[in-house]
Design a protein around this motif. Structure first.
Motif, PDB file in Angstrom:
ATOM      1  N   SER A  56      52.333  21.433  61.731  1.00 29.14           N
ATOM      2  CA  SER A  56      51.771  22.033  60.527  1.00 29.14           C
ATOM      3  C   SER A  56      51.082  20.939  59.723  1.00 29.14           C
ATOM      4  CB  SER A  56      52.854  22.718  59.700  1.00 29.14           C
ATOM      5  OG  SER A  56      53.785  21.774  59.217  1.00 29.14           O
ATOM      6  N   LEU A  57      50.009  21.313  59.065  1.00 26.30           N
ATOM      7  CA  LEU A  57      49.268  20.369  58.225  1.00 26.30           C
ATOM      8  C   LEU A  57      49.592  20.654  56.771  1.00 26.30           C
ATOM      9  CD1 LEU A  57      45.715  20.326  59.844  1.00 26.30           C
ATOM     10  CD2 LEU A  57      47.615  18.779  60.241  1.00 26.30           C
ATOM     11  N   ASP A  58      49.980  19.611  56.062  1.00 27.40           N
ATOM     12  CA  ASP A  58      50.218  19.701  54.627  1.00 27.40           C
ATOM     13  C   ASP A  58      49.163  18.832  53.958  1.00 27.40           C
ATOM     14  OD1 ASP A  58      51.429  20.292  52.180  1.00 27.40           O
ATOM     15  OD2 ASP A  58      52.712  18.515  52.294  1.00 27.40           O
ATOM     16  N   ILE A  59      48.287  19.445  53.197  1.00 29.45           N
ATOM     17  CA  ILE A  59      47.172  18.726  52.572  1.00 29.45           C
ATOM     18  C   ILE A  59      47.556  18.351  51.149  1.00 29.45           C
ATOM     19  CG2 ILE A  59      44.702  18.743  52.102  1.00 29.45           C
ATOM     20  CD1 ILE A  59      45.371  19.322  55.050  1.00 29.45           C
ATOM     21  N   ASP A  60      47.592  17.067  50.867  1.00 31.86           N
ATOM     22  CA  ASP A  60      47.899  16.557  49.536  1.00 31.86           C
ATOM     23  C   ASP A  60      46.876  17.098  48.526  1.00 31.86           C
ATOM     24  OD1 ASP A  60      49.455  14.240  48.037  1.00 31.86           O
ATOM     25  OD2 ASP A  60      47.336  14.072  47.469  1.00 31.86           O
ATOM     26  N   PRO A  61      47.289  17.388  47.291  1.00 36.17           N
ATOM     27  CA  PRO A  61      46.335  17.895  46.294  1.00 36.17           C
ATOM     28  C   PRO A  61      45.117  16.984  46.090  1.00 36.17           C
ATOM     29  CG  PRO A  61      48.562  18.228  45.502  1.00 36.17           C
ATOM     30  CD  PRO A  61      48.665  17.413  46.761  1.00 36.17           C
ATOM     31  N   PHE A  83      48.761   6.892  59.879  1.00 35.52           N
ATOM     32  CA  PHE A  83      47.685   6.835  60.860  1.00 35.52           C
ATOM     33  C   PHE A  83      46.351   7.134  60.200  1.00 35.52           C
ATOM     34  CE2 PHE A  83      51.448   7.704  63.284  1.00 35.52           C
ATOM     35  CZ  PHE A  83      51.258   7.057  64.501  1.00 35.52           C
ATOM     36  N   GLN A  84      45.275   6.797  60.931  1.00 39.77           N
ATOM     37  CA  GLN A  84      43.931   7.169  60.519  1.00 39.77           C
ATOM     38  C   GLN A  84      43.203   7.761  61.715  1.00 39.77           C
ATOM     39  OE1 GLN A  84      42.401   3.475  58.808  1.00 39.77           O
ATOM     40  NE2 GLN A  84      42.645   4.406  56.795  1.00 39.77           N
ATOM     41  N   LEU A  85      42.418   8.796  61.450  1.00 40.65           N
ATOM     42  CA  LEU A  85      41.624   9.449  62.483  1.00 40.65           C
ATOM     43  C   LEU A  85      40.194   9.563  61.973  1.00 40.65           C
ATOM     44  CD1 LEU A  85      41.718  11.074  65.235  1.00 40.65           C
ATOM     45  CD2 LEU A  85      41.855  13.113  63.788  1.00 40.65           C
ATOM     46  N   THR A  86      39.249   9.080  62.760  1.00 39.77           N
ATOM     47  CA  THR A  86      37.845   9.234  62.381  1.00 39.77           C
ATOM     48  C   THR A  86      37.353  10.599  62.842  1.00 39.77           C
ATOM     49  OG1 THR A  86      37.091   8.164  64.407  1.00 39.77           O
ATOM     50  CG2 THR A  86      37.358   6.756  62.467  1.00 39.77           C
ATOM     51  N   PHE A  87      36.343  11.101  62.165  1.00 36.38           N
ATOM     52  CA  PHE A  87      35.721  12.377  62.531  1.00 36.38           C
ATOM     53  C   PHE A  87      34.271  12.345  62.114  1.00 36.38           C
ATOM     54  CE2 PHE A  87      37.045  13.037  58.179  1.00 36.38           C
ATOM     55  CZ  PHE A  87      36.116  13.907  57.630  1.00 36.38           C
ATOM     56  N   TYR A 129      46.722   9.838  57.229  1.00 36.35           N
ATOM     57  CA  TYR A 129      47.790  10.829  57.232  1.00 36.35           C
ATOM     58  C   TYR A 129      49.123  10.217  57.634  1.00 36.35           C
ATOM     59  CZ  TYR A 129      46.875  10.912  62.295  1.00 36.35           C
ATOM     60  OH  TYR A 129      46.692  10.566  63.615  1.00 36.35           O
ATOM     61  N   LEU A 130      50.167  10.928  57.264  1.00 39.20           N
ATOM     62  CA  LEU A 130      51.534  10.558  57.595  1.00 39.20           C
ATOM     63  C   LEU A 130      52.022  11.525  58.655  1.00 39.20           C
ATOM     64  CD1 LEU A 130      54.096   8.882  56.957  1.00 39.20           C
ATOM     65  CD2 LEU A 130      54.631  10.597  55.218  1.00 39.20           C
ATOM     66  N   LEU A 131      52.484  10.992  59.778  1.00 40.61           N
ATOM     67  CA  LEU A 131      52.991  11.815  60.870  1.00 40.61           C
ATOM     68  C   LEU A 131      54.503  11.884  60.783  1.00 40.61           C
ATOM     69  CD1 LEU A 131      52.774  13.375  63.498  1.00 40.61           C
ATOM     70  CD2 LEU A 131      52.556  11.191  64.700  1.00 40.61           C
ATOM     71  N   LEU A 132      55.009  13.097  60.578  1.00 41.03           N
ATOM     72  CA  LEU A 132      56.445  13.340  60.489  1.00 41.03           C
ATOM     73  C   LEU A 132      56.861  14.124  61.733  1.00 41.03           C
ATOM     74  CD1 LEU A 132      56.285  14.344  56.751  1.00 41.03           C
ATOM     75  CD2 LEU A 132      57.215  12.215  57.644  1.00 41.03           C
ATOM     76  N   THR A 133      57.087  13.399  62.834  1.00 38.32           N
ATOM     77  CA  THR A 133      57.327  14.044  64.127  1.00 38.32           C
ATOM     78  C   THR A 133      58.573  14.912  64.125  1.00 38.32           C
ATOM     79  OG1 THR A 133      58.397  12.033  64.921  1.00 38.32           O
ATOM     80  CG2 THR A 133      56.096  12.336  65.487  1.00 38.32           C
ATOM     81  N   PHE A 134      59.622  14.477  63.451  1.00 35.87           N
ATOM     82  CA  PHE A 134      60.867  15.240  63.472  1.00 35.87           C
ATOM     83  C   PHE A 134      60.775  16.537  62.673  1.00 35.87           C
ATOM     84  CE2 PHE A 134      62.318  10.881  64.378  1.00 35.87           C
ATOM     85  CZ  PHE A 134      62.839  11.117  65.648  1.00 35.87           C
ATOM     86  N   GLN A 135      59.755  16.626  61.821  1.00 35.77           N
ATOM     87  CA  GLN A 135      59.530  17.857  61.064  1.00 35.77           C
ATOM     88  C   GLN A 135      58.341  18.646  61.608  1.00 35.77           C
ATOM     89  OE1 GLN A 135      59.379  17.129  56.812  1.00 35.77           O
ATOM     90  NE2 GLN A 135      60.899  15.505  56.970  1.00 35.77           N
ATOM     91  N   VAL A 164      44.494  11.314  52.510  1.00 32.54           N
ATOM     92  CA  VAL A 164      43.168  10.931  52.017  1.00 32.54           C
ATOM     93  C   VAL A 164      42.122  11.392  53.026  1.00 32.54           C
ATOM     94  CG1 VAL A 164      41.665   8.992  51.357  1.00 32.54           C
ATOM     95  CG2 VAL A 164      44.118   8.866  50.906  1.00 32.54           C
ATOM     96  N   VAL A 165      41.031  11.964  52.518  1.00 32.20           N
ATOM     97  CA  VAL A 165      39.886  12.332  53.350  1.00 32.20           C
ATOM     98  C   VAL A 165      38.664  11.646  52.750  1.00 32.20           C
ATOM     99  CG1 VAL A 165      38.425  14.200  54.211  1.00 32.20           C
ATOM    100  CG2 VAL A 165      40.900  14.539  54.008  1.00 32.20           C
TER     101      VAL A 165
END
Length: 91
Positions: free
Chosen positions: A4-9, A53-57, A66-72, A79-80
């Protein structure tokens, strides 16, 4: 498995300010994050398990931090950023 993606305000505000050309590329990047968030590169290469992590697009013009929370099974988009090569009117 999907994450699931949680987008910071603050990231939501950044997304609202993106030009239309960036939105399709961002949607594709979000799909990648929801399926294989490990594709991004660690923010700190000396600590690859740190979770940030950072991902380019968008042909390298965009960057998602982004922060990857694998256990959740969750990705927190923090930041975008988009680099525009076009000058706004009046500049």
């Amino acid at each position: 498995m999907t994450y699931s993606l949680d987008i910071d305000p603050d990231a939501q505000d950044q997304i609202r300010a993106l030009p239309p050309v960036a939105l399709d590329a961002l949607a594709e990047a979000f799909e990648v994050l929801s399926l294989v968030p490990e594709r991004g590169r660690p923010l700190n290469p000396d600590n690859p398990d740190g979770g940030l992590f950072q991902l380019t697009f968008g042909d390298g013009r965009g960057l998602i931090t982004y922060l990857l929370l694998t256990f959740q099974d969750r990705v927190d988009v923090l930041v975008v950023t988009w680099v525009s090569f076009e000058h706004p009117p009046g500049i």
